[in-house]
Design a protein around this motif. Structure first.
Motif, PDB file in Angstrom:
ATOM      1  N   ARG A 125      72.572  35.312  14.218  1.00  0.00           N
ATOM      2  CA  ARG A 125      71.976  35.002  12.878  1.00  0.00           C
ATOM      3  C   ARG A 125      72.238  33.539  12.805  1.00  0.00           C
ATOM      4  O   ARG A 125      73.171  32.710  13.338  1.00  0.00           O
ATOM      5  N   VAL A 126      71.184  32.862  11.996  1.00  0.00           N
ATOM      6  CA  VAL A 126      71.384  31.394  11.442  1.00  0.00           C
ATOM      7  C   VAL A 126      72.443  31.333  10.654  1.00  0.00           C
ATOM      8  O   VAL A 126      72.345  31.899   9.506  1.00  0.00           O
ATOM      9  N   GLN A 127      73.456  30.472  11.105  1.00  0.00           N
ATOM     10  CA  GLN A 127      74.382  30.324   9.906  1.00  0.00           C
ATOM     11  C   GLN A 127      74.227  29.052   9.185  1.00  0.00           C
ATOM     12  O   GLN A 127      74.369  29.055   7.980  1.00  0.00           O
ATOM     13  N   ASN A 128      73.777  28.066   9.582  1.00  0.00           N
ATOM     14  CA  ASN A 128      73.472  26.628   8.907  1.00  0.00           C
ATOM     15  C   ASN A 128      71.865  26.521   9.249  1.00  0.00           C
ATOM     16  O   ASN A 128      71.734  25.761  10.403  1.00  0.00           O
ATOM     17  N   ALA A 129      71.150  26.747   8.042  1.00  0.00           N
ATOM     18  CA  ALA A 129      69.721  26.399   8.507  1.00  0.00           C
ATOM     19  C   ALA A 129      69.520  24.987   8.889  1.00  0.00           C
ATOM     20  O   ALA A 129      68.469  24.612   9.645  1.00  0.00           O
ATOM     21  N   THR A 130      70.102  24.088   8.265  1.00  0.00           N
ATOM     22  CA  THR A 130      69.581  22.617   8.294  1.00  0.00           C
ATOM     23  C   THR A 130      69.903  22.308   9.942  1.00  0.00           C
ATOM     24  O   THR A 130      69.142  21.609  10.458  1.00  0.00           O
ATOM     25  N   LEU A 131      71.042  22.700  10.444  1.00  0.00           N
ATOM     26  CA  LEU A 131      71.238  22.410  12.172  1.00  0.00           C
ATOM     27  C   LEU A 131      70.240  23.074  12.813  1.00  0.00           C
ATOM     28  O   LEU A 131      69.744  22.454  13.783  1.00  0.00           O
ATOM     29  N   ALA A 132      69.830  24.550  12.370  1.00  0.00           N
ATOM     30  CA  ALA A 132      69.042  25.274  13.289  1.00  0.00           C
ATOM     31  C   ALA A 132      67.512  24.431  13.165  1.00  0.00           C
ATOM     32  O   ALA A 132      66.636  24.602  14.140  1.00  0.00           O
ATOM     33  N   VAL A 133      67.212  23.827  12.343  1.00  0.00           N
ATOM     34  CA  VAL A 133      65.882  22.770  12.044  1.00  0.00           C
ATOM     35  C   VAL A 133      66.006  21.665  12.905  1.00  0.00           C
ATOM     36  O   VAL A 133      65.271  21.155  13.658  1.00  0.00           O
ATOM     37  N   ALA A 134      67.200  20.654  12.367  1.00  0.00           N
ATOM     38  CA  ALA A 134      67.198  19.588  12.847  1.00  0.00           C
ATOM     39  C   ALA A 134      67.436  19.243  14.048  1.00  0.00           C
ATOM     40  O   ALA A 134      67.392  18.268  14.876  1.00  0.00           O
ATOM     41  N   ASN A 135      68.489  19.888  14.675  1.00  0.00           N
ATOM     42  CA  ASN A 135      69.272  19.813  15.981  1.00  0.00           C
ATOM     43  C   ASN A 135      68.414  20.492  17.077  1.00  0.00           C
ATOM     44  O   ASN A 135      68.905  19.918  18.311  1.00  0.00           O
TER      45      ASN A 135
ATOM     46  N   PHE B 210      60.557  23.722  -6.720  1.00  0.00           N
ATOM     47  CA  PHE B 210      59.624  22.959  -7.134  1.00  0.00           C
ATOM     48  C   PHE B 210      59.596  21.902  -5.794  1.00  0.00           C
ATOM     49  O   PHE B 210      60.666  21.306  -5.496  1.00  0.00           O
ATOM     50  N   ILE B 211      58.371  21.745  -5.390  1.00  0.00           N
ATOM     51  CA  ILE B 211      58.081  20.619  -4.279  1.00  0.00           C
ATOM     52  C   ILE B 211      56.985  19.686  -4.704  1.00  0.00           C
ATOM     53  O   ILE B 211      56.180  20.203  -5.765  1.00  0.00           O
ATOM     54  N   LEU B 212      57.066  18.666  -4.317  1.00  0.00           N
ATOM     55  CA  LEU B 212      55.893  17.632  -4.729  1.00  0.00           C
ATOM     56  C   LEU B 212      54.839  17.727  -3.510  1.00  0.00           C
ATOM     57  O   LEU B 212      55.180  17.719  -2.390  1.00  0.00           O
ATOM     58  N   PRO B 213      53.626  17.915  -3.982  1.00  0.00           N
ATOM     59  CA  PRO B 213      52.519  17.650  -2.894  1.00  0.00           C
ATOM     60  C   PRO B 213      52.586  16.401  -2.538  1.00  0.00           C
ATOM     61  O   PRO B 213      52.785  15.505  -2.911  1.00  0.00           O
ATOM     62  N   CYS B 214      51.978  16.488  -1.128  1.00  0.00           N
ATOM     63  CA  CYS B 214      51.512  15.194  -0.349  1.00  0.00           C
ATOM     64  C   CYS B 214      53.063  14.713   0.387  1.00  0.00           C
ATOM     65  O   CYS B 214      52.942  14.525   1.405  1.00  0.00           O
ATOM     66  N   THR B 215      54.015  14.378  -0.403  1.00  0.00           N
ATOM     67  CA  THR B 215      55.162  13.647   0.106  1.00  0.00           C
ATOM     68  C   THR B 215      56.051  14.783   0.738  1.00  0.00           C
ATOM     69  O   THR B 215      56.944  14.400   1.511  1.00  0.00           O
ATOM     70  N   ASP B 216      56.057  16.146   0.246  1.00  0.00           N
ATOM     71  CA  ASP B 216      57.044  17.113   0.970  1.00  0.00           C
ATOM     72  C   ASP B 216      56.262  17.931   1.785  1.00  0.00           C
ATOM     73  O   ASP B 216      55.403  18.472   1.543  1.00  0.00           O
ATOM     74  N   SER B 217      57.225  18.451   2.616  1.00  0.00           N
ATOM     75  CA  SER B 217      56.816  19.656   3.357  1.00  0.00           C
ATOM     76  C   SER B 217      58.170  20.728   3.843  1.00  0.00           C
ATOM     77  O   SER B 217      59.231  20.082   3.642  1.00  0.00           O
ATOM     78  N   LEU B 218      57.857  21.657   4.015  1.00  0.00           N
ATOM     79  CA  LEU B 218      58.863  22.581   3.880  1.00  0.00           C
ATOM     80  C   LEU B 218      58.851  23.598   5.182  1.00  0.00           C
ATOM     81  O   LEU B 218      57.756  23.974   5.715  1.00  0.00           O
ATOM     82  N   ILE B 219      59.968  23.966   5.598  1.00  0.00           N
ATOM     83  CA  ILE B 219      60.026  25.087   6.761  1.00  0.00           C
ATOM     84  C   ILE B 219      60.969  25.981   6.149  1.00  0.00           C
ATOM     85  O   ILE B 219      62.243  25.964   5.696  1.00  0.00           O
TER      86      ILE B 219
END
Ligand SMILES: *[C@@H]1O[C@H](CO)[C@@H](O)[C@H](O)[C@H]1NC(C)=O
Ligand SMILES: *[C@@H]1O[C@H](CO)[C@@H](O)[C@H](O)[C@H]1NC(C)=O
Ligand SMILES: *[C@@H]1O[C@H](CO)[C@@H](O)[C@H](O)[C@H]1NC(C)=O
Ligand SMILES: *[C@@H]1O[C@H](CO)[C@@H](O)[C@H](O)[C@H]1NC(C)=O
Length: 278
Positions: free
Chosen positions: A121-131, A79-88
């Motif tokens: 391949r992407v090993q760590n999705a957090t780093l691939a998005v944030a870095n 679940f995500i919250l509308p308005c406050t959350d966005s997702l990739i």
């Protein structure tokens, strides 16, 4: 008053602290408001809250701009919250791409055209998005420059013979560099090494010449062996005078079988004796 409090809270925040608990009081209020809104409009809003992530994907959720605690979510339902959350969504499958043909100057000053394939391949999705902005494009560019750098330190002969080793050193170099982006480079293959036309011609001529030289040596050796064998045979014949006679008859026999229309007048060997003295 509410605004003032929020601003104060934001100013007090440590910008390097990355836990999701510090979205601030007004952040929490917004989140609560969003939850309330969801509950009030429940049957409709449920469609905006449910997200499904496939087996090979991970979802990074940003709540008010901060990545949620725990990093990447999924696979499955959440679940995500509308308005406050966005997702990739991030694809975790192995991706392949061609390195376009690179014109490389080798260590011994020959230009060659080299291309290859990279598997990552992407090993760590957090780093691939944030870095990094675009992990895929970055990896492609890095692969090209790495190919040039690695081949620039090799001779032509090494490039042609040690492809395995070059691919391996490229893989480890790339992998080290993409660690910060959460990317694992699994495999690098050198596809093709194209030589310039003139060099191809020169190498072909060289190969031809060396083969010809070898053929000549073999022919000469055979001649030498044959003459040696002939000399041995003549020594054997010289040992007994009747041996020559027998050989003479044998020759006549051969001629008779092969060319039966030829007429031969045998000359007695004794008449040849006068010539054979020397
Ligand atoms: C991804 O990297 C972050 C930051 O370095 C780390 O906290 C997290 O545990 C890593 N996730 C995985 C699955 O390794
Ligand atoms: C990537 O993220 C990690 C952890 O968040 C950090 O330590 C590293 O310095 C970052 N690298 C780059 C190039 O931003
Ligand atoms: C010539 O004789 C040598 C030794 O007797 C042998 O090794 C070699 O192979 C021979 N060469 C050819 C062309 O037959
Ligand atoms: C001569 O030889 C040929 C084959 O070489 C054969 O056909 C023919 O019969 C022979 N002639 C005689 C007279 O033996």
């Amino acid at each position: 008053i509410f605004d003032l409090y929020c601003n104060k809270k934001l100013l007090a925040e440590n910008p390097l602290d990355n836990s999701d608990s510090d979205i601030g009081l007004c952040g929490w209020l917004l989140v609560l408001l969003s939850m309330l809104l969801t509950l009030v409009t429940l049957p409709v809003s449920i469609w905006m809250c449910i997200k499904i992530v496939k087996e090979y994907e991970r979802a990074i959720i940003f709540r008010l701009g901060r990545i949620l605690k725990g990093g990447a979510k999924g696979p499955g339902l959440f679940f995500i919250l509308p308005c406050t959350d966005s997702l990739i969504n991030v694809d975790m499958r192995t991706i392949t791409f061609d390195i376009p043909p690179q014109e490389v100057l080798t260590k011994d000053s020959v230009t060659v055209n080299v291309d290859g394939v990279v598997y990552y391949r992407v090993q760590n999705a957090t780093l691939a998005v944030a870095n990094i902005t675009n992990a895929d494009a970055a990896t492609r560019l890095l692969a090209q420059t790495t190919l040039r750098n690695v081949l620039g330190t090799k001779n032509l002969a090494e490039i042609l013979s040690d492809r395995e080793e070059i691919a391996h050193s490229m893989q480890s170099t790339l992998d080290d560099a993409t660690d910060d982006w959460g990317i694992k480079v699994e495999r690098v293959e050198i596809k093709d090494v194209k030589l310039p036309i003139q060099l191809q011609r020169a190498m072909a001529a060289e190969a031809e010449a060396s083969r010809e030289a070898r053929a000549k040596v073999i022919a000469a050796e055979g001649e030498m062996n044959a003459s040696r064998a002939l000399k041995e045979a003549s020594l054997v014949i010289a040992e007994s005078p009747s041996a020559l006679q027998l050989r003479y008859l044998q020759t006549l026999n051969t001629i008779a079988a092969e060319k039966n229309s030829t007429i031969i007048f045998p000359v007695p060997m004794d008449m040849m004796q006068a010539f054979m003295k020397h």
